[in-house]
Design an enzyme around this catalytic site. Structure first.
Site, PDB file in Angstrom:
ATOM      1  N   TYR A  16      -8.068  89.718  71.955  1.00 17.69           N
ATOM      2  CA  TYR A  16      -7.105  89.860  71.347  1.00 17.69           C
ATOM      3  C   TYR A  16      -5.986  89.652  70.527  1.00 17.69           C
ATOM      4  O   TYR A  16      -4.633  89.963  70.253  1.00 17.69           O
ATOM      5  CB  TYR A  16      -5.701  89.288  72.635  1.00 17.69           C
ATOM      6  N   HIS A  21      -0.304  93.749  69.594  1.00 21.37           N
ATOM      7  CA  HIS A  21       0.413  92.966  71.272  1.00 21.37           C
ATOM      8  C   HIS A  21       0.934  91.663  70.832  1.00 21.37           C
ATOM      9  O   HIS A  21       1.329  90.809  71.369  1.00 21.37           O
ATOM     10  CB  HIS A  21      -0.546  92.971  72.680  1.00 21.37           C
ATOM     11  N   ASN A  69       1.321  90.197  80.755  1.00 23.16           N
ATOM     12  CA  ASN A  69       2.656  90.447  82.070  1.00 23.16           C
ATOM     13  C   ASN A  69       2.990  89.388  83.148  1.00 23.16           C
ATOM     14  O   ASN A  69       3.931  90.120  83.988  1.00 23.16           O
ATOM     15  CB  ASN A  69       1.611  91.645  82.746  1.00 23.16           C
TER      16      ASN A  69
END
Length: 194
Positions: A16, A21, A69
């Site tokens: 990631y 993000h 999250n």
């Protein structure tokens, strides 16, 4: 009012690291590098942390190692330990509603569908009144494509614009501590990488 905690939102892990993000973490990484304050993993805060001095103020840096999250878990742990109020926190995150090359400060507001912001608001006792630094990443043009978009890597041309906006945002954040938020905001909001 001074900022005592700057948080860069991200998903953990190498797969990631280069995705849109993670723009918030790119900002904190650059700030830590500029201030020669390497981030170190600290399990009790569920993230990588560092301590810096900005404008004579003691400020903590945090990049959560939770998934996006669950970012609120890390933020709440650090805020609670150091007795930091929501309005003393700056959360840096990727922003779909701004184009690459633009970054803007904001106080409070909703989460705009951003799962990291959503969890932080929740874990701070449903308090949205923290500062945000929104790093523009653009929008795929179709809301059904948003997940793939934020978890994708920007092309080189967009990455260059995002990096330039982050560079300017670091300068403006430092300016916030020396010259105040109004001056820093005016400068940052006039900036657009070409």
């Amino acid at each position: 009012m001074t900022i005592k905690l700057i948080v860069g939102l991200a998903n953990p892990g190498a797969e990631y690291a280069a995705t849109r993000h993670n723009a918030g973490a790119w900002f904190v990484d650059l700030l830590a590098e500029r201030l020669r304050a390497p981030l170190r993993e600290e399990a009790k805060f569920f993230g990588y942390t560092s301590r810096v001095t900005l404008g004579g103020e003691d400020v903590r840096l945090l990049v959560p190692t939770t998934f996006m999250n669950l970012s609120g878990k890390a933020v709440a742990a650090m805020a609670s330990f150091f007795r930091i109020n929501p309005d003393e926190i700056l959360v840096v995150h990727d922003e779909l509603d701004l184009p690459p090359g633009v970054a803007k400060f904001k106080l409070g507001g909703g989460h705009g569908g951003h799962n990291g912001l959503k969890d932080i608001i929740s874990k701070l006792g449903n308090n949205p009144n923290f500062h945000r630094l929104r790093i523009g990443i653009g929008h795929p043009g179709d809301k059904n494509k948003v997940v793939g978009f934020v978890l994708g890597k920007p092309p080189v041309s967009e990455q260059k614009l995002i990096d330039e906006a982050i560079d300017e945002a670091v300068r403006c954040t430092e300016m916030w501590f020396t010259d105040g938020l109004t001056k820093a905001t005016n400068r940052l909001h006039a900036f657009k990488a070409q």
